[in-house]
Design a protein around this motif. Structure first.
Motif, mmCIF file in Angstrom:
data_model
loop_
_atom_site.group_PDB
_atom_site.id
_atom_site.type_symbol
_atom_site.label_atom_id
_atom_site.label_comp_id
_atom_site.label_asym_id
_atom_site.label_seq_id
_atom_site.Cartn_x
_atom_site.Cartn_y
_atom_site.Cartn_z
ATOM 1 N N VAL A 27 0.440 -4.939 18.114
ATOM 2 C CA VAL A 27 1.130 -4.365 17.087
ATOM 3 C C VAL A 27 2.130 -5.285 16.437
ATOM 4 N N ASP A 28 2.043 -5.501 14.938
ATOM 5 C CA ASP A 28 3.127 -6.149 14.227
ATOM 6 C C ASP A 28 3.777 -4.939 12.962
ATOM 7 N N TRP A 29 4.959 -5.067 13.361
ATOM 8 C CA TRP A 29 5.787 -3.877 12.570
ATOM 9 C C TRP A 29 6.592 -4.738 11.486
ATOM 10 N N VAL A 30 6.485 -4.236 10.285
ATOM 11 C CA VAL A 30 7.117 -4.539 9.145
ATOM 12 C C VAL A 30 7.741 -3.401 8.543
ATOM 13 N N GLN A 34 6.641 -5.403 0.355
ATOM 14 C CA GLN A 34 6.519 -6.755 0.149
ATOM 15 C C GLN A 34 5.986 -7.597 1.171
ATOM 16 N N THR A 35 6.676 -7.273 2.394
ATOM 17 C CA THR A 35 6.639 -8.049 3.614
ATOM 18 C C THR A 35 5.268 -8.049 4.128
ATOM 19 N N ALA A 36 4.895 -6.441 3.996
ATOM 20 C CA ALA A 36 3.485 -5.879 4.265
ATOM 21 C C ALA A 36 2.334 -6.815 3.665
ATOM 22 N N LEU A 37 2.466 -6.723 2.193
ATOM 23 C CA LEU A 37 1.525 -7.692 1.449
ATOM 24 C C LEU A 37 1.562 -9.061 2.084
ATOM 25 N N ASN A 38 2.630 -9.735 2.061
ATOM 26 C CA ASN A 38 2.866 -11.092 2.548
ATOM 27 C C ASN A 38 1.990 -11.416 3.762
ATOM 28 N N GLY A 53 7.111 5.725 1.472
ATOM 29 C CA GLY A 53 8.320 5.571 0.796
ATOM 30 C C GLY A 53 9.116 4.162 1.406
ATOM 31 N N LEU A 54 8.619 3.244 1.065
ATOM 32 C CA LEU A 54 9.038 1.744 1.483
ATOM 33 C C LEU A 54 10.102 1.213 0.563
ATOM 34 N N PRO A 55 10.939 0.329 1.137
ATOM 35 C CA PRO A 55 11.747 -0.607 0.415
ATOM 36 C C PRO A 55 10.914 -1.646 -0.337
#
Length: 220
Positions: A27-30, A34-38, A53-55
């Motif tokens: 598991v990688d947790w973000v 924006q970090t998810a897309l990167n 509902g993400l920042p």
């Protein structure tokens, strides 16, 4: 299988992260869109669990961007947005499933297994090539009908191969599937695990394609 968890709520994220690891997922947790897309630009995943509902960037925007970029990794939305319109928008944007909070982890895991099966064109719950069988629900493994006991790492590696029988996976690809960001990759771990699996199953259970990687045979 390696999973990307995109969740900004620390308490929920920690609980899901722990439950996935206990179920032998890497598991990688973000915690923001924006970090998810990167992250998705540089790392391959077997599945994404995506809050809405993400920042920085809303989860629906993340999903739409993924699909515009031709990233077809399975996505399960996990959100508190329960309006019918929200569910329709999420599924129409390319989500493979939509799960409302609060949820039970048993259901999350079952939906993950179902989505991965559909992605691989598999109807039944058991992964098999006619000789080797793996049940993702019970994590039971058998060879020629004889039950075999595997460690968590052995199971994870075998599962990665069984999801796509006939496909050759390199050392790097197998390491990606059994280790997350915060886990140290042990030296020669893939070779060690394959040696252990061949001892427990059969020397022919996992085939080496010299200079390329390893595979299990297609269904006979």
């Amino acid at each position: 299988m390696r999973v990307l968890l995109v969740e900004d709520d620390r308490m929920i994220g920690e609980a899901v992260d722990q439950a996935l690891k206990e179920a032998t997922y890497a598991v990688d947790w973000v915690r923001d869109g924006q970090t998810a897309l990167n992250t998705l630009e540089t790392q391959d995943y077997g599945l994404v669990l995506l809050d809405l509902g993400l920042p920085k960037k809303d989860g629906l925007e993340v999903l739409q961007s993924m699909r515009l970029r031709k990233n077809n990794v399975p996505v399960i939305i996990i959100t508190a947005r329960d309006a019918l319109e929200e569910r329709v928008r999420g599924l129409d944007a390319g989500a493979d499933d939509y799960l409302l909070k609060p949820f039970e982890m048993a259901e999350v895991l079952a939906r993950m297994r179902a989505v991965v099966r559909r992605k691989g064109g598999i109807a039944g719950p058991t992964l098999t090539n006619g000789v080797l069988s793996l049940d993702p629900v019970t994590r039971e493994v058998s060879f020629n009908g004889e039950p075999k006991q595997l460690s968590a790492r052995e199971y994870s590696l075998l599962h990665a191969l069984m999801v796509r029988p006939g496909a050759i996976l390199s050392r790097a690809e197998l390491e990606d599937r059994i280790y997350g960001w915060n886990e140290e990759v042990e030296s020669n771990v893939v070779e060690f695990l394959i040696h252990a699996l061949r001892k427990k199953l059969s020397a022919e259970a996992i085939k080496n394609v010299r200079g390329v990687g390893w595979m299990v045979s297609r269904e006979k």
